[in-house]
Write a protein that holds these residues in place. Structure first.
Motif, PDB file in Angstrom:
ATOM      1  N   ARG A  66       1.264   2.111  -3.599  1.00 28.13           N
ATOM      2  CA  ARG A  66      -0.121   2.273  -4.261  1.00 28.13           C
ATOM      3  C   ARG A  66      -0.529   3.686  -3.882  1.00 28.13           C
ATOM      4  O   ARG A  66      -1.189   4.391  -4.411  1.00 28.13           O
ATOM      5  CB  ARG A  66      -0.937   1.492  -4.093  1.00 28.13           C
ATOM      6  CG  ARG A  66      -0.567  -0.255  -4.433  1.00 28.13           C
ATOM      7  CD  ARG A  66      -2.013  -1.160  -4.485  1.00 28.13           C
ATOM      8  NE  ARG A  66      -2.524  -1.171  -3.300  1.00 28.13           N
ATOM      9  CZ  ARG A  66      -2.442  -2.112  -2.083  1.00 28.13           C
ATOM     10  NH1 ARG A  66      -1.223  -2.726  -2.235  1.00 28.13           N
ATOM     11  NH2 ARG A  66      -3.103  -2.000  -1.156  1.00 28.13           N
TER      12      ARG A  66
ATOM     13  N   PHE B  12      -4.277  -2.733 -10.598  1.00 29.14           N
ATOM     14  CA  PHE B  12      -3.580  -3.894  -9.582  1.00 29.14           C
ATOM     15  C   PHE B  12      -4.960  -4.942  -9.541  1.00 29.14           C
ATOM     16  O   PHE B  12      -6.148  -4.572  -9.939  1.00 29.14           O
ATOM     17  CB  PHE B  12      -3.294  -3.201  -8.177  1.00 29.14           C
ATOM     18  CG  PHE B  12      -2.108  -2.432  -8.455  1.00 29.14           C
ATOM     19  CD1 PHE B  12      -0.829  -2.693  -8.412  1.00 29.14           C
ATOM     20  CD2 PHE B  12      -2.566  -0.898  -8.362  1.00 29.14           C
ATOM     21  CE1 PHE B  12       0.334  -1.535  -8.633  1.00 29.14           C
ATOM     22  CE2 PHE B  12      -1.423  -0.028  -8.370  1.00 29.14           C
ATOM     23  CZ  PHE B  12      -0.326  -0.176  -8.580  1.00 29.14           C
TER      24      PHE B  12
ATOM     25  N   SER C 209       0.935  -1.204  -0.011  1.00 23.30           N
ATOM     26  CA  SER C 209       0.009  -0.101  -0.071  1.00 23.30           C
ATOM     27  C   SER C 209       0.853   1.226   0.106  1.00 23.30           C
ATOM     28  O   SER C 209       0.333   2.298  -0.542  1.00 23.30           O
ATOM     29  CB  SER C 209      -0.952   0.128   1.113  1.00 23.30           C
ATOM     30  OG  SER C 209      -0.213   0.104   2.378  1.00 23.30           O
TER      31      SER C 209
ATOM     32  N   GLY D 163      -3.289   4.024 -10.719  1.00 24.93           N
ATOM     33  CA  GLY D 163      -3.352   3.694  -9.199  1.00 24.93           C
ATOM     34  C   GLY D 163      -4.498   2.669  -8.939  1.00 24.93           C
ATOM     35  O   GLY D 163      -4.641   1.889  -7.823  1.00 24.93           O
ATOM     36  N   THR D 164      -5.098   2.185 -10.132  1.00 24.56           N
ATOM     37  CA  THR D 164      -6.092   0.980  -9.650  1.00 24.56           C
ATOM     38  C   THR D 164      -5.822  -0.127 -10.860  1.00 24.56           C
ATOM     39  O   THR D 164      -6.399  -1.073 -10.918  1.00 24.56           O
ATOM     40  CB  THR D 164      -7.455   1.573 -10.038  1.00 24.56           C
ATOM     41  OG1 THR D 164      -7.626   2.163 -11.663  1.00 24.56           O
ATOM     42  CG2 THR D 164      -7.888   2.587  -9.314  1.00 24.56           C
TER      43      THR D 164
ATOM     44  N   THR E 247       0.649  -6.225  -9.501  1.00 20.25           N
ATOM     45  CA  THR E 247       0.333  -5.320 -10.500  1.00 20.25           C
ATOM     46  C   THR E 247      -0.360  -6.198 -11.798  1.00 20.25           C
ATOM     47  O   THR E 247      -0.183  -7.118 -12.054  1.00 20.25           O
ATOM     48  CB  THR E 247       1.736  -4.736 -10.975  1.00 20.25           C
ATOM     49  OG1 THR E 247       1.443  -4.151 -12.561  1.00 20.25           O
ATOM     50  CG2 THR E 247       2.746  -5.788 -11.600  1.00 20.25           C
TER      51      THR E 247
ATOM     52  N   THR F 132      -1.713  -7.793  -3.086  1.00 18.56           N
ATOM     53  CA  THR F 132      -2.156  -6.953  -4.162  1.00 18.56           C
ATOM     54  C   THR F 132      -0.790  -7.317  -5.274  1.00 18.56           C
ATOM     55  O   THR F 132       0.421  -7.282  -4.859  1.00 18.56           O
ATOM     56  CB  THR F 132      -2.348  -5.623  -3.806  1.00 18.56           C
ATOM     57  OG1 THR F 132      -3.327  -5.499  -2.931  1.00 18.56           O
ATOM     58  CG2 THR F 132      -2.641  -4.959  -4.996  1.00 18.56           C
TER      59      THR F 132
END
Length: 457
Positions: free
Chosen positions: A317, A330, A314, A327-328, A339, A337
């Motif tokens: 991110r 992922f 995080s 930024g989303t 890529t 999480t």
């Protein structure tokens, strides 16, 4: 040409050239050419060049998946330069060493990067030695492609195994051995000492500059093969690493203004093989014959055919502002999480793309207080607009460097950017010994002219 052709002509690695024949060399692939019959015709030279391309991906010598631009150059650059933006949670001790900056001289990924790099370089040397066998109409293109491959590989090698250009004296610091002619037999003359960092950069620039002058704007095989723009794009990287900002700016500007490439309308399309050829300047082609690419293997989640080893934290991110689609980009599997850049198991691997060239031009124009091609603000906002990020009203150098980090995350540029800007990896200075890879122990044992890097026994 088919990039999946597996071609073994001569052994290209420095270590294999200086040791007894490895048993795996006793097996002659059905798609190879017998040495006694090799390089007698233009077709032979063309097949050898295809083998050099294949060396950038997965070669028969790659026992640990250290397949150069098919993954190893990228993940080494990212993991060695990582400050817990990611966590490596895999079981490969060799890659865990890279992430922890505790690489040992016996690390097999490190060994195979060296091995496969010199194997690929030797294939290009064989091509260049046989240019008289090529028709005049095709000679320049073939020479340009071989020089592009050799120059690009030597650039990666000197970054990994030598001190950064801005760390001490490049004319004195040890780089890597320059081998520029085919090696077909072993004698005392074949034991090469390390050339200086400056000497390696000189050769890289010579190869890539000649490649740019010789190559066409497009190749029939698409962006998986070297072009004029690909040579200029890697030149932009080389000059940027040397802090030759005017040359880097001009090389990036040549790529942008060539009209051969355009940004994809949607950021996510850049990593979709069906839509990304507009933006990609050079890529590694992956086929089902090659197997998977290492970026998918280590960066993708298990549901996306990966191992789920590189887990994005995080901390990283949160660098993306609300609304920024990057930024989303992922995906989550379990509590981790990942890529989404490398979700396709057989997806081609981007090596250099147009967005990077805009950011190179923005940075160098900012440093030089120029506006060649466009202002730095215009170039940065072009990239941000594509990502649906709020446009900036002004930029400084820090803003441009942050934009590089956001746009090019997980594409192999992390360590190079830290070193050229004299930054840190956490509390580790850019010029620390453990941010330079050791010369593999088998090379040191075999070639007594090689000197180990500081900090390694």
């Amino acid at each position: 040409m088919n990039s999946s052709i597996k071609y073994w002509l001569y052994v290209g690695s420095v270590s294999l050239l200086f040791t007894a024949c490895d048993s795996r060399l006793d097996v002659v692939p059905t798609q190879s050419i017998e040495q006694g019959q090799a390089l007698n015709t233009e077709q032979d030279v063309q097949i050898t060049l295809t083998g050099a391309y294949d060396g950038l991906n997965t070669s028969a010598a790659a026992q640990n998946g250290a397949n150069l631009f098919g993954g190893a150059f990228q993940y080494i650059g990212d993991l060695l330069g990582d400050n817990r933006d990611v966590v490596f949670g895999g079981t490969y001790a060799t890659i865990d060493e890279i992430w922890r900056k505790t690489v040992t001289t016996s690390n097999t990924v490190n060994r195979d990067v060296w091995l496969n790099s010199y194997s690929t370089i030797n294939r290009t040397n064989n091509v260049l030695s046989a240019l008289p066998k090529v028709s005049e109409a095709n000679r320049g293109n073939i020479e340009g492609q071989a020089r592009f491959i050799r120059g690009a590989v030597y650039f990666e090698l000197v970054k990994l195994y030598g001190k950064s250009w801005n760390d001490g004296a490049p004319t004195a610091n040890a780089g890597v051995p320059l081998v520029l002619t085919p090696t077909t037999s072993v004698s005392d003359a074949d034991y090469r000492a390390r050339n200086t960092v400056a000497e390696v950069y000189t050769q890289v620039l010579d190869d890539l500059t000649k490649a740019e002058s010789l190559l066409p704007a497009t190749q029939s095989g698409g962006t998986g093969f070297a072009t004029k723009g690909a040579a200029a794009a890697i030149l932009a990287r080389v000059y940027l690493q040397q802090q030759n900002y005017a040359a880097a700016r001009d090389a990036a500007n040549r790529v942008i203004t060539s009209g051969a490439y355009s940004l994809e309308s949607n950021f996510t399309d850049v990593f979709d093989d069906a839509t990304n050829d507009n933006e990609l300047i050079f890529k590694i082609i992956i086929t089902d014959q090659d197997g998977v690419n290492d970026m998918n293997t280590f960066y993708a989640s298990v549901p996306n055919q990966g191992r789920g080893d590189v887990r994005v934290q995080s901390k990283f991110r949160q660098l993306y502002a609300a609304g920024d689609v990057r930024g989303t980009f992922f995906n989550t599997a379990g509590q981790n999480t990942f890529t989404s850049k490398f979700n396709d198991q057989y997806g081609d691997v981007p090596v250099v793309r147009l967005a990077e060239m805009y950011l190179v031009r923005a940075e160098t124009n900012q440093r030089l207080n120029t506006s060649i091609g466009a202002t730095p603000l215009a170039d940065v906002n072009l990239i941000r607009n594509r990502a649906k990020a709020a446009p900036l009203t002004a930029v400084d150098l820090n803003a441009i460097l942050l934009e590089r980090r956001l746009e090019l995350a997980f594409e192999g540029q992390q360590l190079a950017d830290i070193k050229r800007t004299a930054g840190t990896v956490g509390t580790v200075a850019y010029n620390a010994n453990n941010l330079v890879l050791p010369i593999p122990q088998r090379e040191i044992d075999t070639n007594k002219k090689l000197v180990q890097n500081p900090g390694y026994n």
